[in-house]
Enzyme design. Structure first.
Site, PDB file in Angstrom:
ATOM      1  N   PHE A 149     -67.722  63.841  67.028  1.00 14.28           N
ATOM      2  CA  PHE A 149     -66.268  63.909  66.921  1.00 14.28           C
ATOM      3  C   PHE A 149     -65.792  62.637  66.205  1.00 14.28           C
ATOM      4  O   PHE A 149     -66.408  61.576  66.323  1.00 14.28           O
ATOM      5  CB  PHE A 149     -65.646  64.022  68.313  1.00 14.28           C
ATOM      6  CG  PHE A 149     -64.163  64.169  68.265  1.00 14.28           C
ATOM      7  CD1 PHE A 149     -63.574  65.287  67.684  1.00 14.28           C
ATOM      8  CD2 PHE A 149     -63.337  63.179  68.786  1.00 14.28           C
ATOM      9  CE1 PHE A 149     -62.203  65.416  67.625  1.00 14.28           C
ATOM     10  CE2 PHE A 149     -61.963  63.306  68.731  1.00 14.28           C
ATOM     11  CZ  PHE A 149     -61.395  64.428  68.150  1.00 14.28           C
ATOM     12  N   ASP A 193     -72.015  56.440  72.994  1.00 14.89           N
ATOM     13  CA  ASP A 193     -70.911  57.400  73.120  1.00 14.89           C
ATOM     14  C   ASP A 193     -71.461  58.607  73.875  1.00 14.89           C
ATOM     15  O   ASP A 193     -72.186  59.434  73.320  1.00 14.89           O
ATOM     16  CB  ASP A 193     -70.394  57.796  71.728  1.00 14.89           C
ATOM     17  CG  ASP A 193     -69.187  58.737  71.814  1.00 14.89           C
ATOM     18  OD1 ASP A 193     -68.933  59.288  72.905  1.00 14.89           O
ATOM     19  OD2 ASP A 193     -68.516  58.921  70.777  1.00 14.89           O
ATOM     20  N   HIS A 199     -70.530  63.690  75.256  1.00  9.95           N
ATOM     21  CA  HIS A 199     -71.167  65.001  75.392  1.00  9.95           C
ATOM     22  C   HIS A 199     -72.224  65.009  76.498  1.00  9.95           C
ATOM     23  O   HIS A 199     -72.923  66.013  76.628  1.00  9.95           O
ATOM     24  CB  HIS A 199     -71.896  65.381  74.088  1.00  9.95           C
ATOM     25  CG  HIS A 199     -71.008  65.663  72.928  1.00  9.95           C
ATOM     26  ND1 HIS A 199     -71.477  66.138  71.727  1.00  9.95           N
ATOM     27  CD2 HIS A 199     -69.664  65.559  72.780  1.00  9.95           C
ATOM     28  CE1 HIS A 199     -70.472  66.301  70.879  1.00  9.95           C
ATOM     29  NE2 HIS A 199     -69.366  65.942  71.484  1.00  9.95           N
ATOM     30  N   GLN A 237     -61.839  64.660  78.404  1.00 11.65           N
ATOM     31  CA  GLN A 237     -60.912  65.528  77.683  1.00 11.65           C
ATOM     32  C   GLN A 237     -61.209  66.991  78.067  1.00 11.65           C
ATOM     33  O   GLN A 237     -62.290  67.300  78.579  1.00 11.65           O
ATOM     34  CB  GLN A 237     -61.079  65.242  76.176  1.00 11.65           C
ATOM     35  CG  GLN A 237     -60.220  66.065  75.238  1.00 11.65           C
ATOM     36  CD  GLN A 237     -60.962  67.288  74.749  1.00 11.65           C
ATOM     37  OE1 GLN A 237     -62.166  67.395  74.888  1.00 11.65           O
ATOM     38  NE2 GLN A 237     -60.223  68.226  74.167  1.00 11.65           N
ATOM     39  N   LYS A 284     -64.646  68.807  77.733  1.00 13.72           N
ATOM     40  CA  LYS A 284     -65.882  68.118  78.128  1.00 13.72           C
ATOM     41  C   LYS A 284     -66.449  68.648  79.452  1.00 13.72           C
ATOM     42  O   LYS A 284     -65.786  69.353  80.187  1.00 13.72           O
ATOM     43  CB  LYS A 284     -65.632  66.608  78.194  1.00 13.72           C
ATOM     44  CG  LYS A 284     -65.095  66.029  76.874  1.00 13.72           C
ATOM     45  CD  LYS A 284     -66.112  66.048  75.738  1.00 13.72           C
ATOM     46  CE  LYS A 284     -65.528  66.014  74.345  1.00 13.72           C
ATOM     47  NZ  LYS A 284     -64.765  64.862  73.965  1.00 13.72           N
ATOM     48  N   ARG A 286     -53.958  41.861  82.382  1.00 14.42           N
ATOM     49  CA  ARG A 286     -53.951  41.202  83.695  1.00 14.42           C
ATOM     50  C   ARG A 286     -55.375  40.825  84.084  1.00 14.42           C
ATOM     51  O   ARG A 286     -56.345  41.414  83.607  1.00 14.42           O
ATOM     52  CB  ARG A 286     -53.378  42.142  84.767  1.00 14.42           C
ATOM     53  CG  ARG A 286     -51.928  42.462  84.566  1.00 14.42           C
ATOM     54  CD  ARG A 286     -51.387  43.258  85.759  1.00 14.42           C
ATOM     55  NE  ARG A 286     -49.982  43.548  85.552  1.00 14.42           N
ATOM     56  CZ  ARG A 286     -49.516  44.727  85.106  1.00 14.42           C
ATOM     57  NH1 ARG A 286     -50.337  45.727  84.848  1.00 14.42           N
ATOM     58  NH2 ARG A 286     -48.223  44.896  84.931  1.00 14.42           N
ATOM     59  N   TYR A 306     -46.997  39.929  86.851  1.00 15.08           N
ATOM     60  CA  TYR A 306     -46.396  39.541  85.579  1.00 15.08           C
ATOM     61  C   TYR A 306     -47.128  38.385  84.905  1.00 15.08           C
ATOM     62  O   TYR A 306     -46.544  37.632  84.147  1.00 15.08           O
ATOM     63  CB  TYR A 306     -44.903  39.233  85.765  1.00 15.08           C
ATOM     64  CG  TYR A 306     -44.085  40.491  85.997  1.00 15.08           C
ATOM     65  CD1 TYR A 306     -44.082  41.524  85.070  1.00 15.08           C
ATOM     66  CD2 TYR A 306     -43.322  40.649  87.152  1.00 15.08           C
ATOM     67  CE1 TYR A 306     -43.356  42.690  85.287  1.00 15.08           C
ATOM     68  CE2 TYR A 306     -42.587  41.803  87.376  1.00 15.08           C
ATOM     69  CZ  TYR A 306     -42.612  42.818  86.442  1.00 15.08           C
ATOM     70  OH  TYR A 306     -41.899  43.971  86.655  1.00 15.08           O
ATOM     71  N   ARG A 364     -54.601  53.107  81.595  1.00 16.62           N
ATOM     72  CA  ARG A 364     -54.980  53.529  82.952  1.00 16.62           C
ATOM     73  C   ARG A 364     -54.924  55.051  83.101  1.00 16.62           C
ATOM     74  O   ARG A 364     -54.248  55.726  82.337  1.00 16.62           O
ATOM     75  CB  ARG A 364     -54.027  52.882  83.976  1.00 16.62           C
ATOM     76  CG  ARG A 364     -54.075  51.357  83.992  1.00 16.62           C
ATOM     77  CD  ARG A 364     -53.205  50.810  85.123  1.00 16.62           C
ATOM     78  NE  ARG A 364     -51.820  51.229  85.037  1.00 16.62           N
ATOM     79  CZ  ARG A 364     -50.834  50.500  84.500  1.00 16.62           C
ATOM     80  NH1 ARG A 364     -51.086  49.286  84.025  1.00 16.62           N
ATOM     81  NH2 ARG A 364     -49.611  50.953  84.467  1.00 16.62           N
TER      82      ARG A 364
END
Ligand SMILES: *Cc1c(COP(=O)(O)O)cnc(C)c1O
Length: 408
Positions: A104, A175, A178, A201, A204, A233, A240, A250
């Site tokens: 992909f 990667d 798959h 996704q 998958k 962070r 902050y 996230r």
């Protein structure tokens, strides 16, 4: 009596109005059950809808442990996970990263997104994964990393790839989009290099609609990846206080609970797909011109992830019947077969606007012209459903002259 064209509707191809051989659909994907409903409702009622739901941390721990890794960082998708892995590996402008052309597009766009140059190297003719010998020849003084894709769920040759990365001091990023749960010599993929990158996704083998994950055994890399994904962070730092240039990648508790349930089902699904694929390989070995990639499984592949059941169609063994006609005839018979990636990814227009190096890739070019795929959910069907698929293939074979005669 059967005439050459066939009086019985079963004999006549469905594409010519006959009855499809495969009367039942392939198993639906994704799967879910009442456990998912209960878990989603719990997140709903907790009112912790963001990325700080405890299920996210639980998923990271269990997914990493399942793959034999120490750290997991759940992320928004399998594209940003690659970008973050490259970024924290220090890869950027001026660097070359070797990528395969059969994958992909994100495997290479992630490299361009961090400002580095994708170098496309040809694949092995039987596994359709990066060819380690050609990778080695393509290494220059600017090569900093390899994004090795376990295409279709078949692990890349990790003996050769790990050894050449060590010898040339090159970062290995796997990667694994798959290949959830796949193994090379009884070691799960995703743990051979600096990072394993996963996607959840919709298509998958584990999915929450969207989602991703990085796994690593390096605590320092893990902390930096987590920091980037969470607005720079620091773990334990104030809300902050932002130490590094980050983003928000996230995932939510809703996604995490679905993935936790799927992780429990994964070992059984891996086994079922392995069994069914072996069954199908056996049947296909008697049909010329339709060859799985690879035709026989390397014994070092102790688990194939089977995101796809990939085959090469050789029209010369089918009286010259073009692949597109073969696929259309099978689709009419109820077989959810497709032609796969239309071209090696370096042919996408976007790479005209970004620096790339494209090595000669005759195997990748040939594969895109001959590939046919069955999606992973077909390998969760029972054997009699696969028998029907094989019957459909044989039926098309029997009508090959008639099909070839039809004008486009
Ligand atoms: C799906 C996929 C990706 C990208 O994952 P997303 O979650 O869709 O961003 C990356 N690499 C490969 C090989 C993929 O198949």
């Amino acid at each position: 009596m059967f005439s050459r064209e066939g009086n019985m509707s079963h004999d006549r191809l469905a594409i010519f109005g006959g009855t499809p051989v495969v009367s039942r659909p392939a198993p639906a994907w994704p799967l879910f059950d009442d456990k998912d409903r209960v878990a989603l409702n719990e997140v709903l009622e907790s009112r912790v809808w963001g990325g700080y739901h405890e299920a996210v941390g639980e998923l990271e721990k269990r997914f990493a442990a399942f793959h034999g890794a120490e750290h997991g960082i759940a992320l928004a998708n399998g594209t940003v996970s690659l970008e973050i892995a490259l970024t924290v590996s220090g890869i950027g402008p001026g660097d070359e990263v070797i990528v395969p052309p059969i994958t992909f597009v994100a495997s290479a766009t992630s490299v361009a997104r961090v400002g580095a140059t994708p170098v496309f190297v040809d694949v092995d003719t039987s596994t359709i994964n990066l060819n380690p010998a050609l990778v080695e020849q393509s290494i220059t003084e600017r090569t900093r990393a390899i994004v090795a894709v376990h295409f279709a769920g078949h692990p890349v040759d990790l003996d050769d790839v790990v050894s050449l990365c060590d010898r040339h001091n090159v970062v290995l990023i796997e990667d694994c989009a798959h290949a959830h749960g796949a193994e090379w010599q009884e070691q799960r993929i995703g743990t051979f290099g600096s990072f394993g990158s996963f996607s959840f996704q919709a298509s998958k083998n584990m999915t929450a609609g969207e989602g991703g994950m990085l796994i690593t055994n390096d605590a320092n890399l893990a902390e930096r990846a987590r920091s980037i994904s969470n607005q720079g962070r620091r773990t334990g730092g104030a809300w902050y206080e932002h130490q590094t240039l980050g983003t928000n990648a996230r995932i939510t508790g809703f996604q995490a609970v679905l993935l936790l349930n799927q992780l429990e089902r994964l070992p059984q699904e891996l086994k079922t797909r392995m069994d069914r694929a072996a069954y199908l390989r056996g049947k296909l070995s008697k049909i010329s011109g339709l060859v799985p990639t690879p035709a026989t499984l390397d014994e070092r592949v102790t688990i194939h992830g089977y995101h796809l059941f990939s085959m090469k169609y050789d029209s010369s063994a089918w009286s010259g019947l073009p692949r597109e006609k073969f696929v259309a005839a099978l689709q009419s018979e109820g077989v959810p077969i497709t032609t796969g990636y239309p071209h090696p990814i370096y042919r996408n227009e976007l790479f005209q606007h970004h620096p790339t190096v494209v090595q000669p890739c005759p195997e990748a070019e040939a594969y895109c012209k001959s590939s046919v795929w069955l999606p992973h959910n077909t390998l969760l069907a029972d054997e009699s459903w696969l028998d029907d698929v094989v019957t459909a293939i044989t039926k098309v074979r029997g009508a090959v002259e008639e099909l070839s005669a039809v004008r486009d």
